[in-house]
Write a protein that holds these residues in place. Structure first.
Motif, PDB file in Angstrom:
ATOM      1  N   ASN A   1       0.818  -1.207   0.000  1.00 37.98           N
ATOM      2  CA  ASN A   1       0.000   0.000   0.000  1.00 37.98           C
ATOM      3  C   ASN A   1       0.854   1.261   0.000  1.00 37.98           C
ATOM      4  O   ASN A   1       0.483   2.283  -0.598  1.00 37.98           O
ATOM      5  N   GLN A   2       2.020   1.201   0.669  1.00 39.06           N
ATOM      6  CA  GLN A   2       2.924   2.355   0.673  1.00 39.06           C
ATOM      7  C   GLN A   2       3.436   2.643  -0.737  1.00 39.06           C
ATOM      8  O   GLN A   2       3.616   3.794  -1.126  1.00 39.06           O
ATOM      9  N   GLU A   3       3.654   1.582  -1.509  1.00 35.81           N
ATOM     10  CA  GLU A   3       4.167   1.735  -2.874  1.00 35.81           C
ATOM     11  C   GLU A   3       3.057   1.973  -3.884  1.00 35.81           C
ATOM     12  O   GLU A   3       3.271   2.621  -4.913  1.00 35.81           O
ATOM     13  N   ASN A   4       1.862   1.440  -3.593  1.00 39.19           N
ATOM     14  CA  ASN A   4       0.736   1.592  -4.509  1.00 39.19           C
ATOM     15  C   ASN A   4      -0.544   1.779  -3.690  1.00 39.19           C
ATOM     16  O   ASN A   4      -1.139   0.810  -3.231  1.00 39.19           O
ATOM     17  N   PRO A   5      -0.995   3.021  -3.519  1.00 39.84           N
ATOM     18  CA  PRO A   5      -2.184   3.305  -2.698  1.00 39.84           C
ATOM     19  C   PRO A   5      -3.469   2.658  -3.219  1.00 39.84           C
ATOM     20  O   PRO A   5      -4.474   2.615  -2.497  1.00 39.84           O
ATOM     21  N   ASP A   6      -3.457   2.151  -4.475  1.00 35.28           N
ATOM     22  CA  ASP A   6      -4.635   1.476  -5.013  1.00 35.28           C
ATOM     23  C   ASP A   6      -4.841   0.100  -4.374  1.00 35.28           C
ATOM     24  O   ASP A   6      -5.914  -0.493  -4.527  1.00 35.28           O
ATOM     25  N   ILE A   7      -3.822  -0.391  -3.670  1.00 33.42           N
ATOM     26  CA  ILE A   7      -3.935  -1.676  -2.989  1.00 33.42           C
ATOM     27  C   ILE A   7      -4.506  -1.431  -1.596  1.00 33.42           C
ATOM     28  O   ILE A   7      -3.890  -0.777  -0.759  1.00 33.42           O
ATOM     29  N   LYS A   8      -5.718  -1.934  -1.368  1.00 36.33           N
ATOM     30  CA  LYS A   8      -6.371  -1.737  -0.067  1.00 36.33           C
ATOM     31  C   LYS A   8      -6.433  -3.074   0.678  1.00 36.33           C
ATOM     32  O   LYS A   8      -6.359  -4.148   0.075  1.00 36.33           O
ATOM     33  N   TYR A   9      -6.571  -2.971   1.993  1.00 37.54           N
ATOM     34  CA  TYR A   9      -6.599  -4.152   2.864  1.00 37.54           C
ATOM     35  C   TYR A   9      -7.984  -4.259   3.476  1.00 37.54           C
ATOM     36  O   TYR A   9      -8.467  -3.324   4.126  1.00 37.54           O
ATOM     37  N   VAL A  10      -8.631  -5.402   3.261  1.00 39.40           N
ATOM     38  CA  VAL A  10     -10.024  -5.601   3.667  1.00 39.40           C
ATOM     39  C   VAL A  10     -10.100  -6.545   4.863  1.00 39.40           C
ATOM     40  O   VAL A  10      -9.509  -7.627   4.854  1.00 39.40           O
ATOM     41  N   TYR A  11     -10.830  -6.128   5.884  1.00 35.65           N
ATOM     42  CA  TYR A  11     -11.159  -7.001   7.010  1.00 35.65           C
ATOM     43  C   TYR A  11     -12.593  -7.502   6.784  1.00 35.65           C
ATOM     44  O   TYR A  11     -13.550  -6.767   7.025  1.00 35.65           O
ATOM     45  N   PRO A  12     -12.774  -8.724   6.296  1.00 36.32           N
ATOM     46  CA  PRO A  12     -14.095  -9.186   5.862  1.00 36.32           C
ATOM     47  C   PRO A  12     -15.097  -9.327   7.009  1.00 36.32           C
ATOM     48  O   PRO A  12     -14.713  -9.606   8.152  1.00 36.32           O
ATOM     49  N   PRO A  13     -16.378  -9.146   6.710  1.00 35.91           N
ATOM     50  CA  PRO A  13     -17.410  -9.246   7.744  1.00 35.91           C
ATOM     51  C   PRO A  13     -17.524 -10.649   8.339  1.00 35.91           C
ATOM     52  O   PRO A  13     -17.961 -10.798   9.492  1.00 35.91           O
ATOM     53  N   GLU A  14     -17.130 -11.684   7.580  1.00 38.17           N
ATOM     54  CA  GLU A  14     -17.216 -13.057   8.097  1.00 38.17           C
ATOM     55  C   GLU A  14     -16.205 -13.325   9.205  1.00 38.17           C
ATOM     56  O   GLU A  14     -16.364 -14.275   9.981  1.00 38.17           O
ATOM     57  N   GLY A  15     -15.168 -12.505   9.268  1.00 40.51           N
ATOM     58  CA  GLY A  15     -14.094 -12.711  10.233  1.00 40.51           C
ATOM     59  C   GLY A  15     -12.777 -12.973   9.523  1.00 40.51           C
ATOM     60  O   GLY A  15     -12.725 -13.132   8.297  1.00 40.51           O
ATOM     61  N   TYR A  16     -11.713 -13.027  10.278  1.00 37.92           N
ATOM     62  CA  TYR A  16     -10.388 -13.205   9.695  1.00 37.92           C
ATOM     63  C   TYR A  16      -9.439 -13.723  10.770  1.00 37.92           C
ATOM     64  O   TYR A  16      -9.801 -13.849  11.947  1.00 37.92           O
TER      65      TYR A  16
END
Length: 342
Positions: free
Chosen positions: A232-247
């Motif tokens: 994400n630091q190198e490419n802000p288009d990459i996002k990190y998702v915490y899914p509603p089902e859990g992780y």
């Protein structure tokens, strides 16, 4: 001048500690999991030379340590493997008298069930395994849950970790089961669900999955949060998702394996890593969360407030920490082999 040089040499001699072992340390650690400067500064301060080897899965580390019996002075297993190796007598008890910086750790990360009273382990970093999405390739709405990984537009564009527990966690949480599931019927159900996901998988990689993300070779990766942070630091288009089902949440700890030859050097390195200033450098550069309470006050605000590194309490509540599975792990391993070879 000779007297001055001799006096300086004597000062330097007495400033560098001496150790009962070889003055060397053999560290076996996850790939890209400790900054070079941290290792280099430790050598400058102590004179101890660090030899570092890397692995990309707990299974690889465990197998090598168990079969070799010696060759490493420090390893970094996840909590479930700390429990397993502790029960199998593969770890040495720690000498807390040599770990004065242990007091800097946050109480919520110590005295855990996988190692009561931290007899064998010191928490190193904690974090998550969740979903990184290249929104430039898929848009913002394509992948926001575990269920979305099965969408047809992801065929051949998905990266999964090379870890059975991490992969099975996806199907288990999607099916509404805990990721520490031990019911054989539920584990088989998860396996059957994962079989339908395999056509979407381009690669299994726990070593450096951010490379495939950044290169555009994949559109979605189930990755460790530190990998997502750097991507994400190198490419802000990459996002990190915490899914509603859990992780999946995890804690990686530092342990001394039973066959260690340089135990005093290992304790010196452990105590060094527990220093707040050192823990700050590690978390800031690696993008993983520190269990060091004192270090949290030193970590730059932009990292401390980054949800990839330090998610909110609300998000953390959706996560689940891995635990020891006992004999059930054999079933996971059997299905893992079938999943990758059938």
């Amino acid at each position: 001048m000779k007297k001055i040089l001799l006096a300086l040499a004597m000062v330097l001699f007495y400033c560098v500690p001496t150790y009962a072992g070889s003055g060397e340390l053999y560290l076996y650690i996850w790939s890209e999991y400790i900054p070079d400067e941290v290792v280099e500064n430790f050598t400058k301060e102590t004179g101890i030379k660090v030899h570092m080897s890397n692995y990309d899965s707990n299974e690889a580390m465990y197998t090598k340590v168990k079969l070799a019996g010696e060759g490493y002075d420090l390893i970094v297993p996840s909590s479930d493997y700390v429990s397993l190796m502790r029960r199998q007598g593969l770890l040495l008890p720690l000498d807390k008298k040599q770990l004065s910086n242990f007091a800097y750790l946050a109480p919520k990360f110590t005295n855990q069930s996988f190692d009561p009273e931290n007899t064998y382990s010191i928490p190193y970093m904690w974090g998550s395994t969740s979903i990184a999405v290249n929104t430039a390739l898929l848009g913002n709405d394509t992948v926001n849950s575990i269920a979305d990984l099965w969408k047809p537009e992801l065929k051949g564009k998905l990266l999964l970790p090379n870890e059975p527990r991490e992969v099975f966690a996806l199907a288990l949480k999607l099916l509404g089961y805990p990721l520490n599931e031990t019911d054989p019927a539920h584990i088989e159900e998860a396996y059957q669900k994962l079989k339908t996901l395999i056509p979407s998988v381009r690669v299994f990689d726990s070593d450096s999955p951010k490379q495939a993300l950044l290169a555009g070779e994949i559109a979605v990766g189930v990755v460790f949060n530190g990998e997502a942070f750097i991507a994400n630091q190198e490419n802000p288009d990459i996002k990190y998702v915490y899914p509603p089902e859990g992780y999946n949440l995890w804690v990686d700890s530092l342990c001394i394996p039973k066959g260690a030859k340089n135990v005093e050097e290992a304790h010196a390195f452990l105590n060094y890593l527990l220093r707040p200033d050192v823990a700050t450098i590690i978390s800031t550069e690696m993008g993983y969360s520190t269990p060091n309470d004192a270090a949290m006050k030193l970590i730059p605000k932009e990292v401390r407030n980054n949800p990839i590194v330090y998610p909110s309490n609300e998000v953390i509540e959706r996560g689940e920490f891995q635990d020891y599975l006992g004999d059930s792990m054999k079933l996971y391993d059997e299905y893992w082999v079938k999943l990758k070879t059938d």
